[in-house]
Motif scaffolding. Structure first.
Motif, PDB file in Angstrom:
ATOM      1  N   MET A  27      32.665   6.314 -32.888  1.00  0.00           N
ATOM      2  CA  MET A  27      32.841   5.388 -31.807  1.00  0.00           C
ATOM      3  C   MET A  27      33.965   4.442 -32.190  1.00  0.00           C
ATOM      4  O   MET A  27      34.045   4.003 -33.309  1.00  0.00           O
ATOM      5  N   LYS A  28      34.815   4.148 -31.250  1.00  0.00           N
ATOM      6  CA  LYS A  28      35.945   3.265 -31.496  1.00  0.00           C
ATOM      7  C   LYS A  28      35.712   1.903 -30.870  1.00  0.00           C
ATOM      8  O   LYS A  28      35.061   1.784 -29.849  1.00  0.00           O
ATOM      9  N   GLY A  29      36.287   0.913 -31.480  1.00  0.00           N
ATOM     10  CA  GLY A  29      36.267  -0.428 -30.916  1.00  0.00           C
ATOM     11  C   GLY A  29      37.378  -0.582 -29.894  1.00  0.00           C
ATOM     12  O   GLY A  29      38.099   0.352 -29.576  1.00  0.00           O
ATOM     13  N   PHE A  30      37.531  -1.777 -29.391  1.00  0.00           N
ATOM     14  CA  PHE A  30      38.527  -2.066 -28.378  1.00  0.00           C
ATOM     15  C   PHE A  30      39.662  -2.865 -29.004  1.00  0.00           C
ATOM     16  O   PHE A  30      39.768  -4.061 -28.802  1.00  0.00           O
ATOM     17  N   ALA A  31      40.513  -2.216 -29.738  1.00  0.00           N
ATOM     18  CA  ALA A  31      41.505  -2.918 -30.536  1.00  0.00           C
ATOM     19  C   ALA A  31      42.621  -3.573 -29.722  1.00  0.00           C
ATOM     20  O   ALA A  31      43.152  -4.588 -30.125  1.00  0.00           O
ATOM     21  N   HIS A  32      42.986  -3.033 -28.589  1.00  0.00           N
ATOM     22  CA  HIS A  32      44.155  -3.534 -27.879  1.00  0.00           C
ATOM     23  C   HIS A  32      43.823  -4.244 -26.573  1.00  0.00           C
ATOM     24  O   HIS A  32      44.714  -4.539 -25.803  1.00  0.00           O
ATOM     25  N   LEU A  33      42.580  -4.523 -26.312  1.00  0.00           N
ATOM     26  CA  LEU A  33      42.227  -5.231 -25.101  1.00  0.00           C
ATOM     27  C   LEU A  33      42.185  -6.721 -25.402  1.00  0.00           C
ATOM     28  O   LEU A  33      41.740  -7.142 -26.452  1.00  0.00           O
ATOM     29  N   LYS A  56      40.757  -9.206 -23.326  1.00  0.00           N
ATOM     30  CA  LYS A  56      39.613  -9.972 -22.841  1.00  0.00           C
ATOM     31  C   LYS A  56      38.331  -9.487 -23.505  1.00  0.00           C
ATOM     32  O   LYS A  56      38.295  -8.429 -24.114  1.00  0.00           O
ATOM     33  N   LYS A  57      37.289 -10.277 -23.358  1.00  0.00           N
ATOM     34  CA  LYS A  57      35.999  -9.907 -23.931  1.00  0.00           C
ATOM     35  C   LYS A  57      35.400  -8.764 -23.126  1.00  0.00           C
ATOM     36  O   LYS A  57      35.562  -8.680 -21.917  1.00  0.00           O
ATOM     37  N   ASN A  58      34.677  -7.875 -23.810  1.00  0.00           N
ATOM     38  CA  ASN A  58      34.098  -6.707 -23.166  1.00  0.00           C
ATOM     39  C   ASN A  58      32.597  -6.666 -23.353  1.00  0.00           C
ATOM     40  O   ASN A  58      32.100  -6.946 -24.431  1.00  0.00           O
ATOM     41  N   ASP A  59      31.901  -6.271 -22.287  1.00  0.00           N
ATOM     42  CA  ASP A  59      30.456  -6.100 -22.335  1.00  0.00           C
ATOM     43  C   ASP A  59      30.074  -4.623 -22.409  1.00  0.00           C
ATOM     44  O   ASP A  59      28.909  -4.293 -22.417  1.00  0.00           O
ATOM     45  N   THR A  60      31.058  -3.744 -22.445  1.00  0.00           N
ATOM     46  CA  THR A  60      30.802  -2.316 -22.418  1.00  0.00           C
ATOM     47  C   THR A  60      31.263  -1.673 -23.717  1.00  0.00           C
ATOM     48  O   THR A  60      32.354  -1.955 -24.196  1.00  0.00           O
ATOM     49  N   VAL A  61      30.413  -0.828 -24.266  1.00  0.00           N
ATOM     50  CA  VAL A  61      30.781  -0.039 -25.434  1.00  0.00           C
ATOM     51  C   VAL A  61      30.574   1.421 -25.054  1.00  0.00           C
ATOM     52  O   VAL A  61      29.497   1.811 -24.621  1.00  0.00           O
ATOM     53  N   LEU A  62      31.608   2.205 -25.168  1.00  0.00           N
ATOM     54  CA  LEU A  62      31.538   3.612 -24.807  1.00  0.00           C
ATOM     55  C   LEU A  62      31.229   4.465 -26.016  1.00  0.00           C
ATOM     56  O   LEU A  62      31.752   4.227 -27.104  1.00  0.00           O
ATOM     57  N   VAL A  63      30.410   5.475 -25.810  1.00  0.00           N
ATOM     58  CA  VAL A  63      30.146   6.469 -26.839  1.00  0.00           C
ATOM     59  C   VAL A  63      30.913   7.714 -26.432  1.00  0.00           C
ATOM     60  O   VAL A  63      30.694   8.259 -25.355  1.00  0.00           O
ATOM     61  N   ILE A  64      31.828   8.129 -27.270  1.00  0.00           N
ATOM     62  CA  ILE A  64      32.637   9.313 -26.985  1.00  0.00           C
ATOM     63  C   ILE A  64      32.240  10.387 -27.982  1.00  0.00           C
ATOM     64  O   ILE A  64      32.288  10.173 -29.186  1.00  0.00           O
ATOM     65  N   ARG A  65      31.866  11.528 -27.444  1.00  0.00           N
ATOM     66  CA  ARG A  65      31.423  12.622 -28.307  1.00  0.00           C
ATOM     67  C   ARG A  65      32.479  13.723 -28.350  1.00  0.00           C
ATOM     68  O   ARG A  65      32.879  14.240 -27.318  1.00  0.00           O
ATOM     69  N   ASP A  66      32.904  14.063 -29.543  1.00  0.00           N
ATOM     70  CA  ASP A  66      33.835  15.159 -29.761  1.00  0.00           C
ATOM     71  C   ASP A  66      33.156  16.300 -30.509  1.00  0.00           C
ATOM     72  O   ASP A  66      33.820  17.218 -30.957  1.00  0.00           O
ATOM     73  N   SER A  67      31.854  16.237 -30.632  1.00  0.00           N
ATOM     74  CA  SER A  67      31.149  17.190 -31.485  1.00  0.00           C
ATOM     75  C   SER A  67      31.309  18.632 -31.025  1.00  0.00           C
ATOM     76  O   SER A  67      31.353  19.541 -31.861  1.00  0.00           O
TER      77      SER A  67
END
Length: 111
Positions: A1-7, A9-20
């Motif tokens: 899972m990646k953080g939001f390095a280049h945004l 503003k504050k974020n309330d959403t965290v995305l789970v991205i699966r590449d498995s």
């Protein structure tokens, strides 16, 4: 899972991205062409991908929280206010709400 390095503003959403799925397919292809010396390592990697692919999003987020806390050197109680502060230090674009929600998931899913 990646953080939001280049945004910015504050974020309330965290995305789970699966590449498995892609990783598992690449490992199967590598296993088909592997030498006897490479095979044990690739088989172990395939087993790890399979185990991780079965993890739910809550488990992945909890693991991500622990990894981010470790990255900033946090070793205290994960249920503490200090843990939320450390998580927000690790991921500055996380809102307080998102950090608390992630903390609760990590507390509910011990390592």
């Amino acid at each position: 899972m990646k953080g939001f390095a280049h945004l910015s503003k504050k974020n309330d959403t965290v995305l789970v991205i699966r590449d498995s799925d892609l990783i598992a397919a690449a490992l199967r292809e590598a296993l088909a062409e592997a030498s006897d010396e490479e095979r044990p390592g690739l088989e172990r990697a395939a087993a790890l991908v399979t185990a991780t692919a079965g993890a739910g999003e809550g488990r992945l987020r909890a693991d991500w929280v622990r990894a981010r806390l470790a990255d900033v050197g946090f070793t205290g109680d994960i249920a503490s206010v200090a843990a939320v502060k450390a998580l927000r230090r690790a991921e500055p674009t996380l809102s307080l709400l998102a950090a608390v929600q992630l903390q609760k998931e990590a507390v509910a899913r011990p390592a």
